[in-house]
Design an enzyme around this catalytic site. Structure first.
Site, PDB file in Angstrom:
ATOM      1  N   GLY A   9      24.064  32.723 -15.338  1.00 42.28           N
ATOM      2  CA  GLY A   9      23.757  31.508 -15.268  1.00 42.28           C
ATOM      3  C   GLY A   9      22.307  31.068 -14.887  1.00 42.28           C
ATOM      4  O   GLY A   9      22.407  30.158 -15.927  1.00 42.28           O
ATOM      5  N   ASN A  10      21.310  32.203 -15.173  1.00 41.62           N
ATOM      6  CA  ASN A  10      20.164  31.780 -15.649  1.00 41.62           C
ATOM      7  C   ASN A  10      20.018  31.391 -16.887  1.00 41.62           C
ATOM      8  O   ASN A  10      19.462  30.478 -17.714  1.00 41.62           O
ATOM      9  CB  ASN A  10      19.102  32.640 -14.998  1.00 41.62           C
ATOM     10  CG  ASN A  10      18.675  33.351 -13.472  1.00 41.62           C
ATOM     11  OD1 ASN A  10      19.143  31.453 -13.215  1.00 41.62           O
ATOM     12  ND2 ASN A  10      18.759  33.583 -13.179  1.00 41.62           N
ATOM     13  N   LYS A 127      20.747  38.119  -2.574  1.00 44.57           N
ATOM     14  CA  LYS A 127      21.281  36.982  -3.761  1.00 44.57           C
ATOM     15  C   LYS A 127      20.055  36.090  -4.055  1.00 44.57           C
ATOM     16  O   LYS A 127      20.565  34.820  -3.203  1.00 44.57           O
ATOM     17  CB  LYS A 127      22.899  36.659  -4.134  1.00 44.57           C
ATOM     18  CG  LYS A 127      23.239  36.455  -4.775  1.00 44.57           C
ATOM     19  CD  LYS A 127      23.327  36.925  -6.035  1.00 44.57           C
ATOM     20  CE  LYS A 127      23.447  36.209  -7.945  1.00 44.57           C
ATOM     21  NZ  LYS A 127      22.831  37.214  -8.481  1.00 44.57           N
ATOM     22  N   LYS A 210      27.704  38.903  -9.893  1.00 41.12           N
ATOM     23  CA  LYS A 210      29.293  38.414 -10.723  1.00 41.12           C
ATOM     24  C   LYS A 210      29.243  39.517 -11.941  1.00 41.12           C
ATOM     25  O   LYS A 210      30.100  39.688 -12.182  1.00 41.12           O
ATOM     26  CB  LYS A 210      28.743  37.109 -12.065  1.00 41.12           C
ATOM     27  CG  LYS A 210      27.341  36.790 -13.048  1.00 41.12           C
ATOM     28  CD  LYS A 210      27.517  37.241 -14.136  1.00 41.12           C
ATOM     29  CE  LYS A 210      26.919  37.036 -15.167  1.00 41.12           C
ATOM     30  NZ  LYS A 210      25.497  37.977 -15.337  1.00 41.12           N
ATOM     31  N   LYS A 272      23.209  44.095 -12.966  1.00 44.63           N
ATOM     32  CA  LYS A 272      23.516  44.450 -14.141  1.00 44.63           C
ATOM     33  C   LYS A 272      23.378  45.997 -14.750  1.00 44.63           C
ATOM     34  O   LYS A 272      24.213  46.147 -15.400  1.00 44.63           O
ATOM     35  CB  LYS A 272      22.555  43.853 -14.902  1.00 44.63           C
ATOM     36  CG  LYS A 272      22.455  41.801 -15.405  1.00 44.63           C
ATOM     37  CD  LYS A 272      21.882  41.703 -16.431  1.00 44.63           C
ATOM     38  CE  LYS A 272      21.040  40.318 -16.129  1.00 44.63           C
ATOM     39  NZ  LYS A 272      22.314  38.723 -15.682  1.00 44.63           N
TER      40      LYS A 272
HETATM   41  N1  LIG Z   1      13.799  46.678 -16.532  1.00 47.31           N
HETATM   42  C1  LIG Z   1      14.172  44.952 -17.218  1.00 47.31           C
HETATM   43  N2  LIG Z   1      14.106  44.795 -18.292  1.00 47.31           N
HETATM   44  C2  LIG Z   1      14.371  43.209 -18.578  1.00 47.31           C
HETATM   45  N3  LIG Z   1      14.819  42.393 -17.549  1.00 47.31           N
HETATM   46  C3  LIG Z   1      13.719  42.645 -16.375  1.00 47.31           C
HETATM   47  C4  LIG Z   1      13.844  43.630 -15.631  1.00 47.31           C
HETATM   48  N4  LIG Z   1      13.568  43.830 -14.527  1.00 47.31           N
HETATM   49  C5  LIG Z   1      13.734  42.875 -15.194  1.00 47.31           C
HETATM   50  N5  LIG Z   1      14.883  41.374 -15.723  1.00 47.31           N
HETATM   51  C6  LIG Z   1      14.444  39.593 -14.767  1.00 47.31           C
HETATM   52  O1  LIG Z   1      16.078  40.042 -15.244  1.00 47.31           O
HETATM   53  C7  LIG Z   1      16.591  38.608 -15.873  1.00 47.31           C
HETATM   54  C8  LIG Z   1      17.717  39.095 -15.866  1.00 47.31           C
HETATM   55  O2  LIG Z   1      18.174  38.595 -15.334  1.00 47.31           O
HETATM   56  P1  LIG Z   1      19.236  37.601 -14.440  1.00 47.31           P
HETATM   57  O3  LIG Z   1      17.589  36.007 -14.682  1.00 47.31           O
HETATM   58  O4  LIG Z   1      19.663  37.602 -13.087  1.00 47.31           O
HETATM   59  O5  LIG Z   1      20.215  36.755 -15.492  1.00 47.31           O
HETATM   60  P2  LIG Z   1      21.397  35.693 -15.216  1.00 47.31           P
HETATM   61  O6  LIG Z   1      21.479  34.614 -14.007  1.00 47.31           O
HETATM   62  O7  LIG Z   1      21.388  35.650 -16.938  1.00 47.31           O
HETATM   63  O8  LIG Z   1      22.619  36.990 -15.180  1.00 47.31           O
HETATM   64  C9  LIG Z   1      15.439  38.631 -17.077  1.00 47.31           C
HETATM   65  O9  LIG Z   1      14.800  37.349 -17.254  1.00 47.31           O
HETATM   66  C10 LIG Z   1      14.273  39.303 -16.619  1.00 47.31           C
HETATM   67  O10 LIG Z   1      13.619  38.753 -16.385  1.00 47.31           O
HETATM   68  N1  LIG Z   2      26.390  34.724  -8.960  1.00 43.25           N
HETATM   69  C1  LIG Z   2      25.762  35.411  -9.341  1.00 43.25           C
HETATM   70  O1  LIG Z   2      25.749  36.552  -9.773  1.00 43.25           O
HETATM   71  O2  LIG Z   2      25.162  34.423 -10.234  1.00 43.25           O
HETATM   72  P1  LIG Z   2      24.230  34.384 -11.506  1.00 43.25           P
HETATM   73  O3  LIG Z   2      24.293  35.133 -12.787  1.00 43.25           O
HETATM   74  O4  LIG Z   2      23.638  33.448 -12.182  1.00 43.25           O
HETATM   75  O5  LIG Z   2      23.098  35.104 -10.188  1.00 43.25           O
END
Ligand SMILES: Nc1ncnc2c1ncn2[C@@H]1O[C@H](COP(=O)(O)OP(=O)(O)O)[C@@H](O)[C@H]1O
Ligand SMILES: NC(=O)OP(=O)(O)O
Length: 310
Positions: A9-10, A127, A210, A272
């Site tokens: 999402g981000n 979340k 997700k 993730k």
């Molecule tokens: N150990 C890590 N390695 C890489 N990224 C990390 C780590 N810990 C936190 N992050 C953060 O996780 C973010 C990606 O997760 P998130 O913002 O939830 O992504 P998305 O919304 O794309 O699913 C990266 O932008 C980074 O800032």
């Molecule tokens: N639902 C959910 O996990 O959304 P993001 O990946 O945008 O955080």
């Protein structure tokens, strides 16, 4: 080969997390060009997507407009993000397939995910959703009863309940569409959280992670490769420090050990890593964490954090 692509999402909302329509459309176009290329090579692709920024923004709109039009609950907001992002992704996908001269139908499916009403996630919001705010503005909203969390450099972010996904209730419909040759967008935002009530289902106010939802859907569909596309090319050890070190190809038991050492932050990289570990432990061939623009190499296991059984 069957691939499940989980779009962050981000990563879909532009550099400032603004989630403007044109930024989301542009990100969808980048991702769907790669999907079209996979489909052209005879790979079955299922797409799922995050909704953190979008569902948080919808919630704010509901709250601000509450005195004018009836607000809807968070699970309805989640359903609305599945529809909107499904629409954006299908348009981008159809264009990309047409550009490549590939004739494959697409479909976006409203998808429900079963959760446990007693899940501890309902008692401890975890979340992050919606926009980032400076600490002083977040403090005002905390006084009004919301839960906000310091998310580091970008500021504070609202956090909501996020129970474990137990079962993707519409997985059979996704499976039927895949078998019929459709490229399917499904289980956006981890699925709309529902609990069993009597002989039926009731939506609950939460946002499922997700990536955890994607791992569950992937196993339900006998997917070979799970790709988690986000805004960083790798999971990183000692993230944000001068000693940062990207994780490349890694056996799942080694990645579990690194996670236990606390390298991956909760609410972002942590889930993730948990999702890719679960997928590989439960029989997946490989799972990859990388950026949106590297999807093709990721499917081949040639870039990103590539998690393998041994
Ligand atoms: N150990 C890590 N390695 C890489 N990224 C990390 C780590 N810990 C936190 N992050 C953060 O996780 C973010 C990606 O997760 P998130 O913002 O939830 O992504 P998305 O919304 O794309 O699913 C990266 O932008 C980074 O800032
Ligand atoms: N639902 C959910 O996990 O959304 P993001 O990946 O945008 O955080």
């Amino acid at each position: 080969m069957r691939v499940l692509l989980a779009l962050g999402g981000n990563a879909m909302t532009g550099p400032d997390g603004g989630a403007r329509p044109e930024e989301q459309i542009a990100a969808a176009q980048v991702a769907m060009r790669s999907v079209a290329e996979l489909v052209a090579s005879d790979i079955d692709v299922v797409v799922t997507h995050g909704n953190g920024p979008q569902v948080g923004n919808l919630l704010v709109k509901n709250e601000i407009a509450a005195s004018v039009v009836p607000p809807v609950p968070l699970d309805w907001c989640g359903a609305q993000t599945q529809a909107t992002l499904g629409f954006v992704l299908m348009n981008a996908l159809d264009d990309a397939l047409r550009e490549r001269g590939v004739r494959r139908p697409s479909a976006a499916l409203v998808t429900r995910t079963l959760v446990d009403p007693d899940d501890p996630g309902f008692r401890r919001p975890s979340k992050p959703i919606g926009r980032y705010l400076p600490a002083d503005e977040a403090a005002v909203l905390v006084e009004h009863g919301e839960t906000w969390e310091d998310r580091g450099e970008r500021g504070w972010r609202r956090v909501v309940a996020s129970p474990e996904p137990r079962e993707i209730l519409d997985a059979a419909a996704v499976h039927a569409l895949v078998e019929a040759g459709f490229v399917v967008v499904a289980n956006g935002g981890g699925g709309i959280p529902v609990v069993r009530e009597g002989s039926g289902l009731r939506g609950v106010e939460a946002v499922i992670d997700k990536d955890l939802g994607a791992a569950l859907l992937a196993r339900s569909l006998d997917v070979d490769v799970l790709v988690v596309a986000t805004d960083v090319p790798h999971a990183v050890l000692r993230f944000g420090t001068p000693e940062a070190e990207p994780v490349g190809r890694v056996a799942v038991h080694r990645l579990r050990a690194l996670a236990a050492e606390g390298h991956f932050a909760g609410g972002s990289m942590g889930p993730k890593v948990e999702a890719v570990c679960r997928f590989v432990e439960q029989g997946g061939t490989r799972a990859v964490i990388t950026t949106l623009d590297r999807i093709l190499d990721a499917v081949a296991g040639e870039t990103g954090t590539v998690v393998v059984p041994t």
